[in-house]
Scaffold this active site. Structure first.
Site, PDB file in Angstrom:
ATOM      1  N   GLN B 125       0.850  -1.197   0.000  1.00 44.54           N
ATOM      2  CA  GLN B 125       0.000   0.000   0.000  1.00 44.54           C
ATOM      3  C   GLN B 125       0.880   1.239   0.000  1.00 44.54           C
ATOM      4  O   GLN B 125       1.587   1.489   0.972  1.00 44.54           O
ATOM      5  CB  GLN B 125      -0.890  -0.013   1.244  1.00 44.54           C
ATOM      6  N   GLU B 243     -13.070  -1.172   5.854  1.00 42.48           N
ATOM      7  CA  GLU B 243     -11.958  -2.078   6.125  1.00 42.48           C
ATOM      8  C   GLU B 243     -11.488  -1.981   7.574  1.00 42.48           C
ATOM      9  O   GLU B 243     -11.092  -2.959   8.183  1.00 42.48           O
ATOM     10  CB  GLU B 243     -10.784  -1.791   5.185  1.00 42.48           C
TER      11      GLU B 243
END
Lengths: 325, 391
Positions: B125, B243
């Site tokens: 990420q 999330e």
């Protein structure tokens, strides 16, 4: 158990909030009538006794409102006792508000030759009650609070709204006996409902802290603009949500004793510190008699003791050790 | 796996699969544990997916199993209880994948999602930068259109999994820096593209799971731009809010595994058994149990809400704050107990000490990543309590 719809629960919350507000101007007997007329005392009780025979999920919003509104009435005790008494005549009297009832959470009595003796404690408002449940080694006994062989005296607990009393029994005759399972069901229910009441108290105190810090100006700014205070209130919100989360899960798993214990333990632990924090944000005013922060804090400490949070923690640890022997 | 399994029938499948397929030596709470290497982790996670225990909610056409979040919870409960290795592709499965599902086009979903679940492509990420950590809107990495592709220039930091990742979910600026949240775009950048330099950074526990990623004129195919050029931030925030509430759903059950492991290790040594049996630690142990129950109290009702199609708002911040701090409290307790073992304590104590030293050190990151504790408190104050700002 069926899971209630959010709308049905919201209706119970609204009714309870309004009845709790009305109770503020009434004496204990008036409060009993008011709560009974609103249909709240009989939420859990059998239909044959005038109750609604609903699950604990419906009692949660009622106790949440009672905690939020500083209700001075042993509503939790009355609801659970009325349910435990089934179709006995005392149940209907409690549900209808004709009799006021409470439970002595600590200590207990011995039953010998049909008569009760011993000292029980932590009985909220037993001094104005008609009926008191006292615990036995296995089960519990219901006694007439004004009957022979029963002395009620002031306790030394912190709660100002539903002051705890001592119940001294010397040769009192039981009106009814509950077995160990019935007393256990009362305790299990109480843990969830104390958690709900503490959740309500935390939300009231948080709302007061938000209101106070939003209007009080220091250093040329509203207190609410200071990050340390915003974070303190965020933590109070977190405490309220922890309590709500633990209650929600316990309702999903009604037979999970750890989940039930956790709801109560979470409420006493996070609830007390949240109210202490809300009190802190009120500054000097928070230390005064007139600002009700201390009233909420006192109750949470009393409920912590009534539900024996320290003993509950010891038992949880013992279960953990036994499971990993 | 039989298609369409649900509820307890699905749990039975999970239990049977785990009983038959967990390789020896990879359960951290068991005797004979040996830390699995990257390839062993990759193989095990690929097997988990094949067995129906990963990619559970993703549509079948993209490699998923087409089941509900309730089955995802069941699989995670059982995985957590067993002390299995942490995912090496959680950023792919729990961040990049859901974002691609939300804003990717059909071609991207078909091309990127199956290899992710099959563990042929591991993701990292690329959000944080040296100058943009908690304040992501200040990020400076720039994406410029250059014919049929984009050119990326900038630096990313604390990029977990980047030393072994194949793809990076990259957040880069296409507009002006002054636009803050506007003009941020998301890309599925290949980590083997020219101009990508990964400089591993050693962490407090000595490992190098994260790195600084330097991007010099890195070409990214236009086909790897996810969503519209100004859609990146909105998509990231939307997906992150869910999330945060649902990632690593096994967490509460894994914490139970840790607590149970700690208890067994303490019981194996007379000194430690005496300590935990004496009552001195009972309150703290019970509070850890309650902490774990609270995590479940966030997870299970949230799963029900999501399964019913309800919004969960910012509840993920509450859960993240709680589990990260609760886990740190647990690690402190575990260290304190195990550090009181005599020098001659046995293998069980040594194994537990190794596990919980790592838990303690790595746990310091838990209140920093995915939005620091302070950021979460800010979210609660601003968005949940709606506290007024300075007027």
């Amino acid at each position: 158990m069926t899971i209630a719809t959010d709308d049905a629960l919201a209706a119970f919350a609204t009714t309870a909030t309004s009845a709790v507000a009305q109770c503020a101007g009434l004496d204990p007997r008036g409060r009993a009538r008011c709560l009974a007329e609103a249909g709240l005392i009989g939420v859990l009780a059998a239909e044959a006794s005038g109750g609604l025979a609903l699950g604990l999920d419906h009692a949660v919003p009622v106790l949440h409102a009672a905690g939020a509104g500083l209700l001075g009435y042993p509503l939790l005790e009355s609801m659970l006792l009325a349910a435990a008494l089934g179709e006995r005549p005392e149940a209907a009297r409690i549900v209808l508000g004709d009799a006021t009832a409470t439970i002595a959470w600590s200590g207990g009595a011995q039953l010998e030759g049909g008569l009760l003796s011993g000292t029980a404690g932590r009985a909220p408002m037993a001094d104005s009650a008609d009926l008191v449940l006292v615990r036995l080694a296995d089960g519990a006994a219901l006694v007439d609070a004004t009957g022979p062989g029963v002395i009620i005296d002031a306790g030394d607990g912190l709660d100002l709204e539903a002051a705890e009393c001592r119940v001294i029994l010397s040769g009192a005759t039981p009106l009814a006996l509950l077995d160990g399972d019935a007393m256990d069901a009362i305790l299990q229910g109480a843990r969830l409902l104390w958690a709900a009441a503490i959740g309500g108290a935390v939300e009231t105190c948080l709302a007061a802290a938000v209101a106070h810090t939003s209007t009080r100006v220091q250093f040329g700014k509203a207190l609410v603009s200071f990050q340390s205070l915003r974070h303190a209130m965020a933590r109070q919100k977190l405490a309220a949500e922890h309590i709500g989360a633990a209650i929600a899960r316990s309702l999903m798993h009604p037979d999970d004793r750890l989940a039930r214990a956790a709801a109560f333990a979470a409420a006493t632990r996070f609830g007390a510190s949240a109210v202490e924090s809300a009190l802190q944000l009120h500054g000097g005013m928070g230390f005064t008699w007139d600002i009700p922060m201390h009233r909420h804090l006192r109750r949470i400490r009393a409920w912590d003791a009534q539900g024996d949070a320290p003993g509950l923690h010891r038992r949880l640890a013992a279960d953990l050790l036994a499971a990993n022997a | 796996m039989q298609p369409g399994l649900s509820g307890e029938a699905f749990r039975a499948h999970v239990l049977a699969w785990l009983a038959a397929n967990v390789p020896a030596g990879i359960r951290i709470d068991q005797p004979g544990y040996q830390e699995p290497d990257l390839e062993a982790c990759r193989a095990f996670e690929a097997a988990l997916h094949k067995g129906g225990l990963a990619g559970i909610t993703w549509p079948v056409e993209y490699g998923g199993h087409g089941l509900t979040i309730r089955e995802h919870l069941i699989a995670n409960q059982e995985i957590g209880r067993r002390g299995l290795p942490e995912s090496i592709n959680s950023l792919g499965k729990e961040l990049a994948g859901p974002i691609i599902l939300a804003i990717g086009n059909e071609e991207q979903k078909l091309r990127l999602l199956p290899p992710l679940l099959e563990m042929k492509q591991i993701w990292c990420q690329g959000f944080s930068e040296p100058g943009a950590g908690s304040d992501l809107a200040g990020l400076r990495t720039r994406a410029t259109r250059d014919g049929d592709h984009w050119r990326i220039n900038g630096r990313k930091i604390w990029t977990s999994a980047s030393p072994w990742a194949d793809r990076c979910l990259l957040l880069a600026r296409t507009g002006a820096l002054e636009d803050r949240h506007k003009g941020l775009a998301l890309f599925a950048m290949r980590m083997d593209a020219p101009g990508v330099t990964v400089q591993p950074i050693r962490q407090i526990d000595g490992s190098t799971d994260f790195a600084e990623v330097i991007l010099e004129d890195v070409p990214v195919d236009a086909a790897d731009a996810l969503g519209a050029p100004d859609e990146g931030w909105g998509a990231a925030v939307r997906v992150l809010s869910i999330e945060r509430a649902t990632n690593r759903m096994y967490r509460a059950w894994r914490f139970e595994n840790e607590l149970s492991h700690l208890m067994r290790a303490c019981r194996s040594d007379a000194t430690l058994a005496g300590l935990i049996g004496s009552g001195e630690y009972h309150r703290r142990l019970a509070e850890i149990m309650v902490d774990i129950e609270i995590i479940k109290g966030y997870v299970e009702p949230t799963v029900e809400r999501l399964a019913e199609g309800e919004a969960i708002g910012d509840r993920g911040s509450l859960m993240k704050l709680h589990w990260s701090e609760a886990h740190q409290r647990f690690a402190v307790l575990a260290m304190e107990l195990l550090d009181q073992a005599p020098p001659g304590a046995g293998d069980e104590v040594a194994a537990a000490r190794a596990r919980f030293q790592s838990t303690y050190l790595r746990g310091r990151a838990e209140t920093i990543y995915a939005g620091t504790t302070e950021v979460q408190l800010g979210i609660i104050a601003d968005r949940m309590l709606k506290l007024p700002r300075e007027r």
